[in-house]
Design a protein around this motif. Structure first.
Motif, PDB file in Angstrom:
ATOM      1  N   ARG A 138       0.895  -1.312  -0.001  1.00 33.04           N
ATOM      2  CA  ARG A 138       0.166  -0.155   0.153  1.00 33.04           C
ATOM      3  C   ARG A 138       0.721   1.427  -0.003  1.00 33.04           C
ATOM      4  NH1 ARG A 138      -5.425  -1.382   0.819  1.00 33.04           N
ATOM      5  NH2 ARG A 138      -5.669  -3.426   1.427  1.00 33.04           N
ATOM      6  N   PRO A 139       0.416   2.259  -0.275  1.00 36.41           N
ATOM      7  CA  PRO A 139       1.163   3.540  -0.553  1.00 36.41           C
ATOM      8  C   PRO A 139       1.815   4.065   0.593  1.00 36.41           C
ATOM      9  CG  PRO A 139      -0.966   3.822  -1.485  1.00 36.41           C
ATOM     10  CD  PRO A 139      -0.830   2.710  -0.938  1.00 36.41           C
ATOM     11  N   GLY A 140       1.265   3.617   2.026  1.00 42.82           N
ATOM     12  CA  GLY A 140       1.955   4.101   3.164  1.00 42.82           C
ATOM     13  C   GLY A 140       3.314   3.382   3.484  1.00 42.82           C
ATOM     14  N   GLN A 141       3.343   2.249   2.648  1.00 39.50           N
ATOM     15  CA  GLN A 141       4.476   1.415   2.976  1.00 39.50           C
ATOM     16  C   GLN A 141       5.462   1.894   2.044  1.00 39.50           C
ATOM     17  OE1 GLN A 141       1.929  -2.203   2.332  1.00 39.50           O
ATOM     18  NE2 GLN A 141       3.208  -2.958   3.942  1.00 39.50           N
ATOM     19  N   LEU A 142       5.464   2.962   1.142  1.00 43.28           N
ATOM     20  CA  LEU A 142       6.621   3.167   0.342  1.00 43.28           C
ATOM     21  C   LEU A 142       7.121   4.749   0.875  1.00 43.28           C
ATOM     22  CD1 LEU A 142       5.165   2.506  -3.221  1.00 43.28           C
ATOM     23  CD2 LEU A 142       6.138   0.880  -1.401  1.00 43.28           C
ATOM     24  N   SER A 143       8.376   4.965   0.500  1.00 44.67           N
ATOM     25  CA  SER A 143       8.863   6.165   0.653  1.00 44.67           C
ATOM     26  C   SER A 143       8.404   7.246  -0.110  1.00 44.67           C
ATOM     27  CB  SER A 143      10.444   6.159   0.342  1.00 44.67           C
ATOM     28  OG  SER A 143      10.822   6.250  -0.800  1.00 44.67           O
ATOM     29  N   GLY A 144       8.907   8.472   0.143  1.00 44.80           N
ATOM     30  CA  GLY A 144       8.299   9.647  -0.632  1.00 44.80           C
ATOM     31  C   GLY A 144       8.566   9.599  -2.182  1.00 44.80           C
ATOM     32  N   GLY A 145       9.847   9.166  -2.306  1.00 41.78           N
ATOM     33  CA  GLY A 145      10.200   9.007  -3.852  1.00 41.78           C
ATOM     34  C   GLY A 145       9.499   7.994  -4.605  1.00 41.78           C
ATOM     35  N   GLN A 146       9.435   6.745  -3.655  1.00 34.49           N
ATOM     36  CA  GLN A 146       8.764   5.856  -4.492  1.00 34.49           C
ATOM     37  C   GLN A 146       7.128   6.085  -4.804  1.00 34.49           C
ATOM     38  OE1 GLN A 146       9.495   2.950  -1.233  1.00 34.49           O
ATOM     39  NE2 GLN A 146      11.010   2.133  -2.597  1.00 34.49           N
ATOM     40  N   GLN A 147       6.709   6.713  -3.711  1.00 34.52           N
ATOM     41  CA  GLN A 147       5.157   7.186  -4.072  1.00 34.52           C
ATOM     42  C   GLN A 147       5.085   7.788  -5.061  1.00 34.52           C
ATOM     43  OE1 GLN A 147       2.486   8.097  -0.886  1.00 34.52           O
ATOM     44  NE2 GLN A 147       4.086   7.315   0.596  1.00 34.52           N
ATOM     45  N   GLN A 148       5.940   8.951  -5.276  1.00 34.92           N
ATOM     46  CA  GLN A 148       5.717   9.905  -6.734  1.00 34.92           C
ATOM     47  C   GLN A 148       6.220   9.086  -7.869  1.00 34.92           C
ATOM     48  OE1 GLN A 148       4.043  12.220  -7.163  1.00 34.92           O
ATOM     49  NE2 GLN A 148       5.265  14.052  -6.662  1.00 34.92           N
ATOM     50  N   ARG A 149       6.874   8.136  -7.972  1.00 39.89           N
ATOM     51  CA  ARG A 149       7.274   7.353  -8.969  1.00 39.89           C
ATOM     52  C   ARG A 149       6.108   6.588  -9.436  1.00 39.89           C
ATOM     53  NH1 ARG A 149      12.396   3.646  -8.493  1.00 39.89           N
ATOM     54  NH2 ARG A 149      12.285   4.306  -6.134  1.00 39.89           N
ATOM     55  N   VAL A 150       5.358   6.052  -8.226  1.00 39.16           N
ATOM     56  CA  VAL A 150       3.904   5.177  -8.430  1.00 39.16           C
ATOM     57  C   VAL A 150       3.174   6.191  -9.057  1.00 39.16           C
ATOM     58  CG1 VAL A 150       2.195   4.130  -7.423  1.00 39.16           C
ATOM     59  CG2 VAL A 150       4.433   3.514  -6.775  1.00 39.16           C
ATOM     60  N   ALA A 151       3.055   7.554  -8.670  1.00 39.89           N
ATOM     61  CA  ALA A 151       2.010   8.355  -9.048  1.00 39.89           C
ATOM     62  C   ALA A 151       2.252   8.782 -10.635  1.00 39.89           C
ATOM     63  CB  ALA A 151       2.129   9.619  -8.392  1.00 39.89           C
ATOM     64  N   ILE A 152       3.571   8.814 -10.915  1.00 42.24           N
ATOM     65  CA  ILE A 152       3.762   8.956 -12.409  1.00 42.24           C
ATOM     66  C   ILE A 152       3.358   7.911 -13.347  1.00 42.24           C
ATOM     67  CG2 ILE A 152       5.725   9.177 -13.950  1.00 42.24           C
ATOM     68  CD1 ILE A 152       7.444  10.754 -11.902  1.00 42.24           C
ATOM     69  N   ALA A 153       3.773   6.327 -12.590  1.00 42.90           N
ATOM     70  CA  ALA A 153       3.241   5.397 -13.362  1.00 42.90           C
ATOM     71  C   ALA A 153       1.469   5.493 -13.414  1.00 42.90           C
ATOM     72  CB  ALA A 153       3.555   4.047 -12.737  1.00 42.90           C
ATOM     73  N   ARG A 154       0.958   5.791 -12.409  1.00 40.02           N
ATOM     74  CA  ARG A 154      -0.528   5.920 -12.425  1.00 40.02           C
ATOM     75  C   ARG A 154      -1.098   6.920 -13.479  1.00 40.02           C
ATOM     76  NH1 ARG A 154      -3.772   8.090  -7.320  1.00 40.02           N
ATOM     77  NH2 ARG A 154      -2.835  10.099  -8.033  1.00 40.02           N
ATOM     78  N   ALA A 155      -0.362   7.946 -13.877  1.00 37.83           N
ATOM     79  CA  ALA A 155      -0.700   8.766 -14.700  1.00 37.83           C
ATOM     80  C   ALA A 155      -0.577   8.153 -16.125  1.00 37.83           C
ATOM     81  CB  ALA A 155       0.093   9.985 -14.766  1.00 37.83           C
ATOM     82  N   LEU A 156       0.619   7.499 -16.172  1.00 42.12           N
ATOM     83  CA  LEU A 156       1.012   7.063 -17.587  1.00 42.12           C
ATOM     84  C   LEU A 156       0.104   5.789 -17.867  1.00 42.12           C
ATOM     85  CD1 LEU A 156       4.844   6.938 -17.172  1.00 42.12           C
ATOM     86  CD2 LEU A 156       3.472   8.461 -18.642  1.00 42.12           C
ATOM     87  N   ALA A 157      -0.433   4.848 -16.830  1.00 39.21           N
ATOM     88  CA  ALA A 157      -1.368   4.055 -17.192  1.00 39.21           C
ATOM     89  C   ALA A 157      -2.582   4.368 -18.204  1.00 39.21           C
ATOM     90  CB  ALA A 157      -1.698   3.246 -16.019  1.00 39.21           C
TER      91      ALA A 157
END
Lengths: 247, 230
Positions: A138-157
């Motif tokens: 879950r997002p809370g288990q990731l670091s800020g940098g990792q969360q932001q990379r997920v956010a970029i991936a979410r947009a790219l999806a």
């Protein structure tokens, strides 16, 4: 510029009550172009890019994204937003959903993809941003940098035609900034159309084609990168640059 | 003084107390919570929606309902609903509404008002930026609510919703005013019939306490779990 611009902003004005946030903003972003928007806080940079995917309404002017006029009452704003990716300062992942579900939700509900299709896309993108191993956290288990990379991936999806970044590294600890910038640099090199609100001038120097400088709701300077860093025309941009580049 | 108490009356009447009385109490509580919760969530969304008129109507309804004693509302409904039904359907005599339906409607509507306020706080506890993020990937307003805001709001509010349910569980005993036999009513009947008032009311108190206390322990557990999540 022969081709039609991907993002075409003309004389946009926006008010909060009687306070003018944006004044006659005009600029264009061509397909595949990377534009960095900078300026002091409160200058309207974030508001401007939020207007581009219609998260913020504006009172007058015109914004055309990939041939679609945002002010046209007939257009489906949800469809449009799905085609323009947005990355926020505070990531804004959905904390109650797993990383994969964060990436699949809109693919399924907006684009109508099947779960399998969406998962293939999601896993591909997570691999690309180097987070495949974290797919089921879950997002809370990731670091800020990792969360932001997920956010970029979410947009790219969503297979966006353009990406908007609203201070994507401002909320990150210094050691995490580069992992996010690296993903963005790669994206820029692949030819993604990007509007990036940031103070990371290193990023601007490396991949931006143009730099827009805003102050008090106005676009004060809109110049090719070389000109902007070489010798900005306006005093305000010069003062701003001297302040942030001395460290 | 406790020498002539006869607690065997509890054993003898246990079937009636639990299968008739308590099952009614739990049914009414459960139905009220589920239906009232659903309506309350919709009311909360209307209250917060950027639309004209309707939010004000909901606000007025919530304020009115929460300002009147529950007993009064139960009475009003019991005596008024048949006439309202007559007026709505144009029938020539008052529509027959059973005591159970009438009390279920009353409790549901009251519970909806309380749940509306809890869910409203819950929705507002989710930052607007989450809605923005949901809209930014193309979800509609309702989809953003359904998949992003409400699940989080609900999760945050579960302890409060449960606490409200505990209150409602106790308040269902008010149905005695329209002659329905809930758990307390059943205990009361047995008490009067066998002349065992002290025993039965003591027992009823113990049972209410056990149910409510167990539920509030659950609330505390959920609260602690939520704290860890954040």
């Amino acid at each position: 510029m022969l081709e039609k611009p991907m993002i075409d902003i003309t004389l946009v004005n926006k008010l909060y009550g009687s306070f003018q946030v944006l004044t006659d903003c005009t600029t264009k972003v061509a397909k595949g172009e990377v534009v960095v928007v900078c300026g002091p806080s409160g200058s309207g940079k974030s508001t401007l890019i939020k207007c581009v995917n219609a998260l913020e309404p504006f009172q007058s002017g015109r914004i055309i994204v990939d041939g679609v006029n945002l002010s046209d009452p007939k257009i489906d704003l949800n469809r449009l937003r799905a085609r323009v990716g947005m990355v926020f300062q505070h990531f804004e992942l959905f904390p109650h959903l797993k990383i994969t579900e964060n990436l699949c939700l809109a693919q399924e509900k907006v684009l109508g993809r099947s779960r399998e299709e969406a998962m293939v896309k999601a896993m591909g993108l997570l691999e690309r941003v180097g987070l495949k191993d974290h797919a089921h956290k879950r997002p809370g288990q990731l670091s800020g940098g990792q969360q932001q990379r997920v956010a970029i991936a979410r947009a790219l999806a969503m297979d966006p035609v353009a990406m908007l970044f609203d201070e994507p590294t401002s909320a990150l600890d210094p050691e995490m900034i580069n992992e996010v910038l690296d993903v963005m640099i790669e994206l820029a090199k692949e030819g993604m159309t990007m509007m990036v609100v940031t103070h990371e001038m290193g990023f601007a120097r490396k991949v931006a084609h143009r730099v827009i400088f805003m102050d008090k709701g106005e676009i004060v300077e809109d110049a090719p990168k070389e000109d902007f860093f070489g010798k900005p025309h306006s005093d305000r941009a010069q003062t701003f640059l001297s302040k942030i580049l001395t460290h | 003084m406790f020498g002539n108490l006869d607690f065997d009356v509890i054993r003898r009447s246990a079937g009636y107390l639990f299968f008739d009385g308590m099952s009614f109490t739990l049914t009414l509580t459960a139905l009220t919570t589920v239906i009232g919760g659903a309506i309350g969530t919709v009311l909360a969304m209307i209250r917060l929606a950027p639309i004209p008129v309707l939010p004000k109507v909901v606000t007025a309804y919530v304020n009115l309902t929460r300002s009147l004693p529950l007993v009064l509302l139960i009475f009003w409904f019991y005596f008024l609903v048949p006439y309202v039904g007559q007026w709505l359907t144009g029938a020539d005599r008052p529509v027959h509404v059973g005591a159970f339906s009438s009390s279920l409607i009353t409790f549901t509507m009251v519970e909806a008002a309380y749940f509306c306020e809890i869910m409203r706080a819950g929705i507002q506890s989710i930052a607007a930026s989450q809605t923005n993020a949901a809209r930014a990937v193309g979800l509609s307003y309702l989809q953003a609510m359904r998949y992003v805001v409400l699940p989080q709001a609900f999760r945050n509010m579960v302890p409060l919703l449960l606490t409200q349910t505990i209150v409602m569980f106790q308040d269902t005993s008010l149905v005695y005013v329209v002659s329905i036999t809930d758990f307390l009513g059943a205990a009361s009947k047995v008490a009067q019939r066998d002349g065992r008032l002290v025993e039965m009311y003591l027992f009823a108190a113990v049972v209410y306490f056990c149910f409510s206390f167990a539920a509030s322990m659950l609330v505390r557990h959920l609260q602690r779990r939520n704290e860890f999540v954040h």
